[in-house]
Design an enzyme around this catalytic site. Sequence first.
Site, PDB file in Angstrom:
ATOM      1  N   GLU A 167       0.819  -1.229   0.000  1.00  0.00           N
ATOM      2  CA  GLU A 167       0.000   0.000   0.000  1.00  0.00           C
ATOM      3  C   GLU A 167       0.845   1.268   0.000  1.00  0.00           C
ATOM      4  OE1 GLU A 167      -2.888  -0.259   3.195  1.00  0.00           O
ATOM      5  OE2 GLU A 167      -4.243  -1.411   1.933  1.00  0.00           O
TER       6      GLU A 167
ATOM      7  N   GLU B 126      -5.845  -8.154  -0.963  1.00  0.00           N
ATOM      8  CA  GLU B 126      -6.543  -7.856   0.294  1.00  0.00           C
ATOM      9  C   GLU B 126      -7.948  -7.405  -0.038  1.00  0.00           C
ATOM     10  OE1 GLU B 126      -4.812  -5.123   3.171  1.00  0.00           O
ATOM     11  OE2 GLU B 126      -2.806  -5.879   2.714  1.00  0.00           O
TER      12      GLU B 126
HETATM   13  P1  P53 Z   1      -7.055  -2.455   9.576  1.00  0.00           P
HETATM   14  C1  P53 Z   1      -5.670   2.063   5.943  1.00  0.00           C
HETATM   15  C2  P53 Z   1      -6.561   2.108   4.904  1.00  0.00           C
HETATM   16  C3  P53 Z   1      -6.756   0.960   4.146  1.00  0.00           C
HETATM   17  C4  P53 Z   1      -6.040  -0.196   4.395  1.00  0.00           C
HETATM   18  O1  P53 Z   1      -6.799  -2.444   8.025  1.00  0.00           O
HETATM   19  C5  P53 Z   1      -5.117  -0.199   5.397  1.00  0.00           C
HETATM   20  C6  P53 Z   1      -4.964   0.905   6.186  1.00  0.00           C
HETATM   21  C7  P53 Z   1      -4.078   0.874   7.352  1.00  0.00           C
HETATM   22  O2  P53 Z   1      -4.866   0.589   8.483  1.00  0.00           O
HETATM   23  O3  P53 Z   1      -4.329  -1.243   5.654  1.00  0.00           O
HETATM   24  C8  P53 Z   1      -4.437  -2.483   4.998  1.00  0.00           C
HETATM   25  O4  P53 Z   1      -6.208  -3.524  10.153  1.00  0.00           O
HETATM   26  C9  P53 Z   1      -3.147  -3.166   5.307  1.00  0.00           C
HETATM   27  C10 P53 Z   1      -3.264  -4.222   6.363  1.00  0.00           C
HETATM   28  C11 P53 Z   1      -4.411  -3.886   7.290  1.00  0.00           C
HETATM   29  C12 P53 Z   1      -5.692  -3.926   6.484  1.00  0.00           C
HETATM   30  O5  P53 Z   1      -5.622  -3.049   5.396  1.00  0.00           O
HETATM   31  O6  P53 Z   1      -6.677  -1.101  10.036  1.00  0.00           O
HETATM   32  O7  P53 Z   1      -2.423  -3.621   4.205  1.00  0.00           O
HETATM   33  O8  P53 Z   1      -2.021  -4.335   7.007  1.00  0.00           O
HETATM   34  O9  P53 Z   1      -4.507  -4.724   8.397  1.00  0.00           O
HETATM   35  C13 P53 Z   1      -6.938  -3.610   7.285  1.00  0.00           C
HETATM   36  O10 P53 Z   1      -8.517  -2.759   9.738  1.00  0.00           O
END
Ligand code: P53
Length: 479
Positions: free
Chosen positions: A178, A377
Amino acid sequence: MNKLFLPKNFLWGGAVAANQLEGGWDQDNKGLSVADIMTAGANGKAREITDGIVKGKYYPNHEAIDFYHRYKEDIKLFAEMGFKCFRTSIAWTRIFPNGDEEQPNEAGLKFYDQLFDECHKYGIEPVITLSHFEMPYHLVKAYGGWRNRKLIDFFVRFAKTVFKRYKDKVSYWMTFNEIDNQTDYTNRFLMATNSGLILKNDQSDAESLMYQAAHYELVASALAVKLGHSINPNFQIGCMINMTPVYPASSKPADIFQAEKAMQRRYWFSDIHALGKYPENMEVFLKQNNFRPDITSEDRIVLKEGTVDYIGLSYYNSMTVQSKESNPGFHFIGPELTVDNPNVEKSDWGWPIDPLGLRYSLNWLADHYHKPLFIVENGLGAYDKVENSQQIHDPYRIAYLKAHIQAMIDAVQEDGVKVIGYTPWGCIDLVSAGTGQMSKRYGFIYVDKDDQGKGSLKRLKKDSFFWYQQVIQSNGSQL
Ligand code: P53
């Protein structure tokens, strides 16, 4: 109409990141990473980034879900769901504890040998991110993070070490997780996790620091791609972007143009990864704003020569922006322009839920880059409840994933988009990146642990475990 199906070798699986599940933060010579100095926040409350470890504070990533000691049990469960691949990252600090050593840490290398062997035992293909929010903290303290050109060499040494070591065990790689998150340069968490930039309260040059750091990361990524291909020509090396399509709040021309400018400000990273050069709009933007990152003519050649094989993307939601009269230049001033979209529902953490936005995103990326896409993801963070001591009924998670997988299949079947795989986020419950919570759960597998760090760490299969098993088994035809 003839129905096209997903290819037989479609990479169904799940995704995690080392720092969010391994634990073992100080085991076998591992060094301190930026993930190890973040406390637990809460829903709506940011995590604190401390200056090293502060006694008495709780750091949820230190133990996480103890995958470091339980990976065999967990991979067995992934295999039971039918995973074809498993996306994780290599913790940089297990290999180079401080980041600037000449020689790697053999104990760290050995751990990933064992992990990848365990995957292959079940025919599961590892998909590996090199840098997923976990750079060595020493590089932050001693070099100022990615604002320093020296980081390129340290990263390339790390990449070279693991490419060589695992050249026969890993084929799918990604460079920076990201990388576009830092577009929001006012966000301390995103600047620290992307680039090891610890912002002061009055950091007025945050935006230019971000452009400099991102440039060095993009050069490092391109060098890694080149190097990887020379070590094993069969490597598939991708970038990884957080794909959050930006919608206009209305059909007002100013709103539509504002959304377009926001897309330019977010997706120049993937333009460089995929097309090998800065887009014209970005060249002009940097010049007009005197951001002047240090970009050499050698850098420009490297960027051209190190373009990626595929676009890895996360997709969680879309965002919506509204133009403002006070911003006649249509600058993308991040959160200030973001408005609520009344047409979509929200998760318990306020994240919009927009499956058609995934189909839109896949079309957008295919139209711009003409490269294969890999959804690495996607998922819903939700509160789960254990009933009758063993059961977790999570129809909300199934509904979210079902709608998104359908949108992906529509993009493949109706729009001709090439998608090579789908790995939903947090296939086993883990520590949330944004909040440090355990209670923000994404998994098919429940892990008994709470936000204070208490629990048996026991694993339980949720209803979604059996649902996803059938999705994979039917190659997406039974949702
Ligand atoms: P969490 C921000 C916005 C979109 C995705 O996020 C993001 C983030 C950072 O929080 O992170 C990605 O755990 C990332 C993962 C993360 C996942 O999305 O905040 O690649 O490491 O855990 C979900 O709910």
